[in-house]
Design an enzyme around this catalytic site. Structure first.
Site, PDB file in Angstrom:
ATOM      1  N   ASP A   3       0.880  -1.167   0.000  1.00 38.67           N
ATOM      2  CA  ASP A   3       0.000   0.000   0.000  1.00 38.67           C
ATOM      3  C   ASP A   3       0.925   1.227   0.000  1.00 38.67           C
ATOM      4  O   ASP A   3       2.114   1.110   0.287  1.00 38.67           O
ATOM      5  CB  ASP A   3      -0.888  -0.027   1.240  1.00 38.67           C
ATOM      6  CG  ASP A   3      -1.725   1.227   1.393  1.00 38.67           C
ATOM      7  OD1 ASP A   3      -2.311   1.656   0.392  1.00 38.67           O
ATOM      8  OD2 ASP A   3      -1.750   1.783   2.507  1.00 38.67           O
TER       9      ASP A   3
ATOM     10  N   ASP B 277      -1.475  -0.900   5.979  1.00 42.06           N
ATOM     11  CA  ASP B 277      -1.742  -0.487   7.365  1.00 42.06           C
ATOM     12  C   ASP B 277      -3.165  -0.015   7.609  1.00 42.06           C
ATOM     13  O   ASP B 277      -3.534   0.221   8.754  1.00 42.06           O
ATOM     14  CB  ASP B 277      -0.778   0.639   7.767  1.00 42.06           C
ATOM     15  CG  ASP B 277      -1.121   1.954   7.086  1.00 42.06           C
ATOM     16  OD1 ASP B 277      -1.538   1.914   5.917  1.00 42.06           O
ATOM     17  OD2 ASP B 277      -0.991   3.010   7.724  1.00 42.06           O
TER      18      ASP B 277
ATOM     19  N   ASP C  11      -7.076  -2.055   3.651  1.00 42.76           N
ATOM     20  CA  ASP C  11      -6.104  -3.066   3.221  1.00 42.76           C
ATOM     21  C   ASP C  11      -6.456  -4.456   3.745  1.00 42.76           C
ATOM     22  O   ASP C  11      -5.846  -5.444   3.323  1.00 42.76           O
ATOM     23  CB  ASP C  11      -4.702  -2.700   3.722  1.00 42.76           C
ATOM     24  CG  ASP C  11      -4.151  -1.463   3.027  1.00 42.76           C
ATOM     25  OD1 ASP C  11      -4.298  -1.374   1.802  1.00 42.76           O
ATOM     26  OD2 ASP C  11      -3.594  -0.593   3.712  1.00 42.76           O
TER      27      ASP C  11
END
Length: 551
Positions: A250, A447, A451
């Site tokens: 990410d 995080d 996600d």
């Protein structure tokens, strides 16, 4: 060992029987010491979470059980004390030692408004902290729970050894009976000699070297990773981590800082950068938007709000305010054009950053570019992964395509894909999975709550735990406590080292045992020497395992 010892006494080899028990007990003692040494990295975590807290009520503090403190209450943490519960600092500034949680040696500065985790040591000033999580939900409690449950999730080689020992033990006992009976019946040996050979065979065939050293290898690997701020939830995940072939990330909070900062000021003609920042800070000082706060922080000087009037904020677009009898407008391109302000064409650099345009009394003053900057160790992290032989690194981001590609190019990613919703990330993850070889594994690091589906779908999910969302931490298989992407490479390195040592132990133990068992059947090994060989093989495997804990 019991059968062999009693059997030696029965056939009159009392000194041999005594040696069997003495050497076996010596081996057990040495193995226990080795296991205890391996446990130190993890058992140190048991001291992370303090059981007492100083509860503040009506300006007075009293010591209570940490589990009695509820969310919303305020606790006092004095210098030298450990923070007992997760929360937000209300008063005080200090430095925190986070080494027990994150593996980070340098202290972290903390101030009012910042989040702190249970288990950190307060090094200097007193802190008043508003509790956000109860005792059982704190970061330290979750770490302990993860570590306690880690041994239940066994790697495939651990499961193999458990099944192997279950079948192996009765087979070798039967084989020892055959060794005792068959040679005398065939006229090859006398009954005492064949019984002695069978007892030697029984002692040497003991599978303790395998049963102890292989699980110990993964336990030591998990402990070593914990010491470096990498929490692995089980030996199975450590084994998968070693086979990483493609690593996807990410962007926000994983590879980048997760907060805006001013990167560039583009003032209009005859306007200084300092004056442009001053106008923008005056306009944004009353806004709670992260972009506004970043501009005020970049200005860095006190702002007299008494000079402000007629403040108006259009959420997500911009602000308008009168300051020192000047009408300041700051915001997006369209917001200013809608207020009849003539602006220059959009700069190409503005497409890869968030841009705030500033006008005073209807005249364009310049633009301020803000971006979510890459973490300092993001670029080294990608280089380390490539050095480990990772086939591809990719970034899957919900940010715009232009921003994602700019960040990806800056830190050296192979691919950077932007404009993705959570379901789009799953689709892209599937495309990356199709590029894996038969033994390769796909890792994803993130995080945020968004996600969570991708962390679950990857072969191994890695959560950036220091600032990560609880949902991501719960779903992930590995937690990076220090929010440093470079620790992903460290985790892979530890996992590969652990797997290599576990494999070495299996091959070495089986090879040596088969060789010595053949010698015992032929009558070339004495009983005490067989015990010595068995304990020796076990100790060599354990000592080999302890290499995992070396720096």
């Amino acid at each position: 060992m019991t059968i062999a010892g009693i059997g030696a006494v029965c056939i009159g080899e009392i000194p041999e029987g005594v040696m069997v028990f003495l050497l076996y007990r010596l081996g057990e003692y040495l193995q226990t010491k080795a296991v205890s040494s391996s446990r130190k990295s993890i058992s140190a975590l048991l001291d992370v979470r303090p059981d007492r807290a100083n509860l503040l009520e009506n300006g007075q503090s009293r010591e209570v059980e940490a589990k009695e403190v509820q969310t919303g209450q305020t606790i006092l943490v004095r210098p030298g004390e450990k923070i007992p519960l997760d929360g937000i600092v209300l008063k005080g500034t200090s430095q925190l030692d986070t080494a027990a949680l994150t593996g980070e040696s340098l202290p972290r500065d903390t101030a009012p408004g910042q989040q702190v985790m249970a288990g950190c040591i307060n090094l200097s000033g007193a802190l008043e902290i508003k509790v956000e999580k109860t005792f059982g939900e704190s970061t330290a409690s979750k770490i302990l729970e993860m570590v306690e449950n880690a041994s239940e999730k066994k790697a495939s080689s651990e499961k193999f050894i458990t099944r192997f020992a279950r079948v192996y033990t009765p087979i070798v006992c039967l084989a020892a009976v055959i060794v005792a009976i068959l040679p005398p019946l065939a006229g090859w040996m006398t009954w005492p000699d064949s019984t002695y050979s069978a007892l030697c065979f029984l002692v040497i065939s003991c599978p303790c070297a395998l049963v102890i050293s292989v699980p110990l290898s993964f336990f030591a690997g998990i402990g070593r990773a914990s010491r470096e701020g990498i929490l692995v939830k089980g030996g199975n995940h450590l084994e998968t981590l070693a086979e990483a072939e493609i690593v996807a990330f990410d962007k926000t909070g994983t590879l980048t800082e997760g907060r805006f900062s001013v990167s560039t000021c583009i003032p209009a003609e005859n306007i200084s950068q300092e004056k442009l920042l001053e106008w923008a800070a005056l306009a944004e000082c009353r806004s709670t938007h992260p972009i506004a706060q970043s501009i005020v922080a970049a200005y860095g000087k006190p702002i007299n709000e008494k000079v402000l009037s007629d403040y108006q904020e259009t959420s997500g677009h911009g602000v308008s305010v009168i300051a020192n009898h000047c009408h300041i407008i700051a915001g997006k391109y369209n917001y200013l054009t809608e207020n009849n302000i003539s602006l220059p064409p959009i700069s190409p650099s503005a497409s890869t950053a968030t841009t705030v345009y500033v006008a005073v009394d209807g005249i364009y003053q310049g633009a301020i570019l803000l971006r979510d900057a890459p973490k300092k160790d993001a670029q080294p992290a990608i280089r380390s992964l490539r050095a480990l032989g990772v086939k591809q690194t990719a970034m899957l981001s919900g940010d715009s395509k232009e921003v994602a590609e700019a960040i990806g190019q800056e830190i050296g990613l192979d691919r950077a894909i932007g404009g993705l919703l959570p379901q789009d990330k799953l689709e892209e993850l599937g495309k990356l999975r199709n590029q894996l070889t038969s033994k390769g594994k796909l890792l994803y690091a993130g995080d945020g709550i968004n996600d969570t589906p991708v962390l679950a779908a990857a072969d191994i999910g890695i959560a950036m735990g220091g600032l990560g969302a609880d949902a991501a931490i719960e779903t992930a298989d590995v937690i990076i406590m220090g929010d440093e992407p470079s620790k992903i490479a460290s985790g892979i390195r530890i996992a590969r080292h652990t797997n290599r040592i576990a494999t070495e132990n299996i091959i070495f133990a089986i090879t040596i045992k088969v060789l010595i068992m053949l010698l015992s059947v032929l009558g070339h090994i004495e009983l005490w020497a067989g015990v010595f060989a068995d304990v020796g093989v076990c100790m060599l495997c354990v000592l080999n395992t302890l290499r995992i804990n070396r720096k």
